[in-house]
Design a protein around this motif. Structure first.
Motif, PDB file in Angstrom:
ATOM      1  N   GLN A  79     -61.600  -1.055 -57.137  1.00 19.68           N
ATOM      2  CA  GLN A  79     -62.660  -0.095 -57.439  1.00 19.68           C
ATOM      3  C   GLN A  79     -62.547   1.173 -56.604  1.00 19.68           C
ATOM      4  O   GLN A  79     -63.298   2.125 -56.795  1.00 19.68           O
ATOM      5  N   ASP A 112     -66.926  -9.079 -60.184  1.00 20.78           N
ATOM      6  CA  ASP A 112     -66.562  -8.174 -61.275  1.00 20.78           C
ATOM      7  C   ASP A 112     -65.088  -7.801 -61.213  1.00 20.78           C
ATOM      8  O   ASP A 112     -64.707  -6.653 -61.413  1.00 20.78           O
ATOM      9  N   PRO A 115     -64.020  -6.823 -65.025  1.00 14.92           N
ATOM     10  CA  PRO A 115     -64.458  -5.466 -65.386  1.00 14.92           C
ATOM     11  C   PRO A 115     -63.787  -4.385 -64.540  1.00 14.92           C
ATOM     12  O   PRO A 115     -63.496  -3.294 -65.036  1.00 14.92           O
ATOM     13  N   VAL A 118     -60.329  -3.713 -66.005  1.00 13.93           N
ATOM     14  CA  VAL A 118     -60.429  -2.980 -67.269  1.00 13.93           C
ATOM     15  C   VAL A 118     -60.817  -1.526 -67.011  1.00 13.93           C
ATOM     16  O   VAL A 118     -60.293  -0.612 -67.651  1.00 13.93           O
ATOM     17  N   GLU A 119     -61.702  -1.315 -66.047  1.00 12.91           N
ATOM     18  CA  GLU A 119     -62.073   0.063 -65.701  1.00 12.91           C
ATOM     19  C   GLU A 119     -60.869   0.822 -65.154  1.00 12.91           C
ATOM     20  O   GLU A 119     -60.672   2.004 -65.469  1.00 12.91           O
ATOM     21  N   ASP A 155     -63.891 -13.578 -73.022  1.00  8.38           N
ATOM     22  CA  ASP A 155     -64.565 -12.757 -72.013  1.00  8.38           C
ATOM     23  C   ASP A 155     -64.024 -11.329 -71.994  1.00  8.38           C
ATOM     24  O   ASP A 155     -64.787 -10.366 -71.882  1.00  8.38           O
ATOM     25  N   LEU A 159     -65.873  -7.347 -73.220  1.00  7.65           N
ATOM     26  CA  LEU A 159     -66.169  -6.303 -72.241  1.00  7.65           C
ATOM     27  C   LEU A 159     -66.374  -4.965 -72.942  1.00  7.65           C
ATOM     28  O   LEU A 159     -65.542  -4.551 -73.748  1.00  7.65           O
ATOM     29  N   GLY A 161     -65.925  -1.916 -72.067  1.00  5.65           N
ATOM     30  CA  GLY A 161     -64.923  -0.871 -71.880  1.00  5.65           C
ATOM     31  C   GLY A 161     -63.532  -1.213 -72.354  1.00  5.65           C
ATOM     32  O   GLY A 161     -62.597  -0.416 -72.165  1.00  5.65           O
ATOM     33  N   LEU A 162     -63.349  -2.364 -72.993  1.00  4.26           N
ATOM     34  CA  LEU A 162     -61.996  -2.809 -73.333  1.00  4.26           C
ATOM     35  C   LEU A 162     -61.287  -1.867 -74.307  1.00  4.26           C
ATOM     36  O   LEU A 162     -60.125  -1.513 -74.103  1.00  4.26           O
TER      37      LEU A 162
END
Length: 215
Positions: A79, A112, A115, A118-119, A155, A159, A161-162
């Motif tokens: 992140q 997370d 996620p 993916v972000e 899963d 998501l 944002g996928l």
């Protein structure tokens, strides 16, 4: 000294015949994870790189995943706005994700992590080599987490944002060849033996358009 040791371990662990001896040395893995959590920016990047190199070895991979806080440390790094941090963490997760289905599910559902990967895939590429590497390895990590694992496929497909992430990685001018290849492989695996994931992809014309452009 601790940071220098992590960098040295990372360099030594590039050699396959050295990984077993390093991983079997008392305190090495725990020390790297401690640095991953509490170290300086350089120390965290070097420890993530070392853990990623060691995780190529299946036995060491399980030992790393058995250490509390390792996923928390990697989650924080993916992140980060620091491209080197994100790249090293994504590479480490890519190698750790070559695991049993039970371990893949545990990884994907730990905080997370999923996620965050993916972000990272969907970040706009500013042209830096480390940023490109981070996106490639994030895509590969998600791919490894879904291969043969129906629970993770569902899963990942759910998501929000996928679709954006996939189109960013497969766009004609947006990604390196390796990133496009892994994103296409991710779509293939999501669609295989997973009706719910397949339905999600069929509702995403941008993904289908990108796949068509790769032919």
């Amino acid at each position: 000294a601790q940071e220098d040791a992590a960098a040295t371990i990372g360099n030594l662990a590039v050699a396959s015949d050295a990984r077993g001896a390093i991983g079997a040395t008392d305190g090495v893995l725990e020390g790297l994870v401690s640095l991953l959590i509490k170290g300086s920016d350089k120390g965290r990047s070097d420890s993530a790189a070392a853990l990623g190199n060691l995780a190529v070895n299946a036995g060491i991979r399980g030992a790393i995943l058995g250490i509390p806080q390792v996923l928390e440390g990697l989650r924080r790094m993916i992140q980060s706005t620091n491209s080197r941090h994100a790249a090293e963490a994504a590479c480490c997760l890519q190698n750790l994700a070559v695991s049993s289905n039970d371990m893949k599910i545990w990884m994907a559902r730990s905080g997370d992590v999923l996620p965050g990967l993916v972000e990272l895939m969907s970040r706009v590429n500013a042209g830096g080599a480390e940023e490109e590497q981070a996106r490639e390895d994030a895509c590969s990590a998600v791919l490894n987490l879904v291969v043969g694992c129906g629970e993770n496929k569902r899963d990942v497909a759910a998501l929000p944002g996928l679709i954006t992430a996939l189109t960013q990685c497969m766009g004609r001018d947006a990604s390196t060849p390796r990133c496009k290849e892994h994103a296409a492989a991710l779509v293939q695996n999501l669609a295989f033996n997973s009706p719910s994931s397949r339905a999600q992809l069929l509702c995403a014309p941008d993904v289908l358009s990108c796949l068509s452009s790769l032919q």
